[in-house]
Scaffold this motif. Structure first.
Motif, mmCIF file in Angstrom:
data_model
loop_
_atom_site.group_PDB
_atom_site.id
_atom_site.type_symbol
_atom_site.label_atom_id
_atom_site.label_comp_id
_atom_site.label_asym_id
_atom_site.label_seq_id
_atom_site.Cartn_x
_atom_site.Cartn_y
_atom_site.Cartn_z
ATOM 1 N N ARG A 98 0.829 -1.198 0.000
ATOM 2 C CA ARG A 98 0.000 0.000 0.000
ATOM 3 C C ARG A 98 0.871 1.259 0.000
ATOM 4 O O ARG A 98 0.555 2.243 -0.672
ATOM 5 N N LEU A 99 1.957 1.214 0.755
ATOM 6 C CA LEU A 99 2.882 2.347 0.743
ATOM 7 C C LEU A 99 3.505 2.525 -0.640
ATOM 8 O O LEU A 99 3.620 3.652 -1.145
ATOM 9 N N ASP A 100 3.903 1.418 -1.272
ATOM 10 C CA ASP A 100 4.457 1.489 -2.628
ATOM 11 C C ASP A 100 3.424 2.044 -3.604
ATOM 12 O O ASP A 100 3.759 2.851 -4.496
ATOM 13 N N ALA A 101 2.185 1.623 -3.465
ATOM 14 C CA ALA A 101 1.124 2.110 -4.350
ATOM 15 C C ALA A 101 0.948 3.613 -4.196
ATOM 16 O O ALA A 101 0.771 4.336 -5.185
ATOM 17 N N ALA A 102 1.010 4.086 -2.956
ATOM 18 C CA ALA A 102 0.877 5.527 -2.731
ATOM 19 C C ALA A 102 2.034 6.288 -3.362
ATOM 20 O O ALA A 102 1.840 7.325 -4.008
ATOM 21 N N GLY A 140 -2.921 0.347 -10.069
ATOM 22 C CA GLY A 140 -2.103 -0.525 -10.893
ATOM 23 C C GLY A 140 -0.943 -1.124 -10.115
ATOM 24 O O GLY A 140 -0.572 -2.283 -10.314
ATOM 25 N N SER A 141 -0.366 -0.334 -9.204
ATOM 26 C CA SER A 141 0.717 -0.848 -8.362
ATOM 27 C C SER A 141 0.215 -1.971 -7.465
ATOM 28 O O SER A 141 0.892 -2.994 -7.289
ATOM 29 N N ALA A 146 2.661 -4.204 -15.180
ATOM 30 C CA ALA A 146 3.849 -3.973 -15.983
ATOM 31 C C ALA A 146 3.729 -2.578 -16.604
ATOM 32 O O ALA A 146 2.643 -1.987 -16.615
ATOM 33 N N PRO A 147 4.827 -2.007 -17.146
ATOM 34 C CA PRO A 147 4.755 -0.653 -17.705
ATOM 35 C C PRO A 147 3.647 -0.440 -18.728
ATOM 36 O O PRO A 147 2.953 0.585 -18.683
ATOM 37 N N VAL A 148 3.433 -1.372 -19.630
ATOM 38 C CA VAL A 148 2.409 -1.170 -20.651
ATOM 39 C C VAL A 148 1.024 -1.075 -20.028
ATOM 40 O O VAL A 148 0.157 -0.326 -20.496
ATOM 41 N N GLU A 149 0.806 -1.809 -18.959
ATOM 42 C CA GLU A 149 -0.496 -1.749 -18.283
ATOM 43 C C GLU A 149 -0.673 -0.414 -17.560
ATOM 44 O O GLU A 149 -1.762 0.189 -17.589
ATOM 45 N N TYR A 150 0.378 0.064 -16.906
ATOM 46 C CA TYR A 150 0.311 1.397 -16.307
ATOM 47 C C TYR A 150 -0.075 2.439 -17.367
ATOM 48 O O TYR A 150 -0.945 3.283 -17.146
ATOM 49 N N ALA A 190 -7.749 1.357 -13.991
ATOM 50 C CA ALA A 190 -6.771 0.292 -13.777
ATOM 51 C C ALA A 190 -7.434 -1.077 -13.771
ATOM 52 O O ALA A 190 -6.904 -2.043 -14.343
ATOM 53 N N LEU A 191 -8.594 -1.172 -13.155
ATOM 54 C CA LEU A 191 -9.291 -2.455 -13.090
ATOM 55 C C LEU A 191 -9.674 -2.933 -14.490
ATOM 56 O O LEU A 191 -9.543 -4.125 -14.814
ATOM 57 N N HIS A 192 -10.126 -2.012 -15.348
ATOM 58 C CA HIS A 192 -10.486 -2.385 -16.713
ATOM 59 C C HIS A 192 -9.271 -2.908 -17.484
ATOM 60 O O HIS A 192 -9.374 -3.880 -18.242
#
Length: 406
Positions: A98-102, A140-141, A146-150, A190-192
């Protein structure tokens, strides 16, 4: 041919996060929890309870209600109230994830926000515009993109981003709706993508993209070298619009020196007057966006806490407000937004308390949690500080949010 901007940003997001970065994120987590605790019993909090069945969902409506949420100066936006609800929205994720996602959400939101220009800020709410992109990156985190998904997720979020500033002319909850919209839309983007959707990776710089539609002279995406942009974010110690903070800070320094006397002459940058030149506020929201009221608060010996912007305080400070004059100083405007400054009765500040150049201590953020917790009527402020700064039990934080916002 160079890669699309969102593709370049996505590669930055895929880097590993360091422990020192997570420690910084913990401070912002605590700061956000303090804002949620303080805003829980406001009108926005009551609406949130009716709109969402989860603590993190309800928090989207209260994280910025007190105007004490963290801020990035050159991007002119508030990452915390958008990014933390997303980062806390996956119940199975450990606290480190969660910290990484933030951290990644802050990165994307600030990088894009700092590329927007004065034309954008004059019309659009950057916390919403860039917030949807940051929210997509944060979720996404958590998913493990992966980068393409971001890039795909941020592209879809950017395709529907934006929020008009006109709402600040009325005493409405539209600003809170903007946060809710940014959180939900970015997270859904991101979910889509997780389930197979693709997105326009050139949406920022494209001929019919975001920069073309919403800016006059966009700049490049903000970068932090090998580091992360969360380290550039400022904390807000006062319960007012960030544009009023330089004048509050200068007035407090004069008061400490025994030199704060009427009449009060404030000189500041143009945007501070655009947003906060309100000599006669009629509502609590207007008081928070009144530099005249903010300086009157300090002159009255108060601390610019939430209680100092209530209807009672507005009535009590009318005489002091009438002795405040405001004007623009072109030299202070020229340093903005890299520096948020002001001059009060001759005392000039280039940077404001809470900025990276004048950082607040961890103890001050803990004190903010205690103050706002008391204002919001919660009894576990010290426990919240311990969990955010040193704990490793995200389920306990989830349960606490559920309890606060039930």
């Amino acid at each position: 041919m160079s890669k699309p901007l969102l593709s370049q940003l996505a590669e930055r997001l895929a880097r590993p996060v360091g422990e020192s970065d997570r420690q910084r994120a913990r401070l912002h987590l605590l700061d956000w929890l303090a804002c949620v605790a303080g805003g829980r019993d406001m009108e926005a909090g009551h609406l949130a309870s009716a709109l969402s069945g989860s603590g993190w969902g309800r928090s989207t409506y209260v994280g910025n209600a007190l105007e004490m949420d963290d801020v990035h100066r050159t991007a002119l936006l508030h990452p915390g109230p958008v990014i933390w609800p997303v980062a806390m929205s996956m119940g199975s994720a450990p606290l480190s994830a969660r910290l990484d996602a933030a951290i990644r959400g802050y990165e994307a939101m600030i990088a894009v926000g700092a590329a927007l220009d004065a034309h954008h800020y004059a019309h659009w709410h950057p916390t919403t515009t860039a917030g949807m992109i940051g929210a997509a990156a944060a979720f996404g985190s958590l998913i493990g993109f992966a980068p393409v998904e971001y890039a795909n997720a941020m592209g879809n979020a950017a395709s529907v981003s934006g929020g008009l500033w006109h709402m600040r002319h009325d005493d409405v909850l539209t600003k809170q709706w903007h946060i809710y919209h940014a959180v939900r839309t970015g997270r859904d983007a991101a979910l889509h993508v997780h389930y197979g959707a693709t997105g326009p990776q050139g949406i920022l710089e494209g001929a019919q993209g975001l920069f073309e539609a919403m800016t006059a002279h966009p700049t490049r995406l903000r970068e932090a070298g090998d580091g992360w942009l969360i380290h550039e974010v400022s904390f807000k110690p006062f319960a007012a619009c960030r544009h009023a903070h330089p004048a509050i800070d200068a007035a407090m320094q004069l008061r400490e020196q025994g030199e704060l006397r009427a009449p009060f002459k404030i000189e500041t940058y143009a945007d501070a007057l655009t947003f906060c030149d309100r000599p006669d506020p009629q509502t609590e929201l207007e008081a928070k966006f009144s530099v005249q009221h903010s300086v009157a608060v300090v002159a009255a010996g108060r601390d610019a806490a939430p209680a100092d912007f209530t209807m009672q305080a507005i009535a009590e400070l009318a005489d002091l407000r009438s002795q405040v004059s405001v004007s623009e100083d072109p030299a202070i405007t020229a340093r903005y937004p890299k520096h948020f400054g002001a001059r009060v009765n001759g005392l000039e500040l280039v940077d404001t308390l809470g900025d990276p150049e004048r950082p607040v201590s961890d103890d001050l953020i803990v004190a903010k949690m205690q103050t706002l917790g008391a204002w919001g009527g919660i009894a576990d402020a010290d426990r919240a500080a311990e969990m955010a700064l040193r704990g490793d039990d995200p389920a306990a934080i989830d349960a606490m949010l559920e309890d606060w916002l039930a």
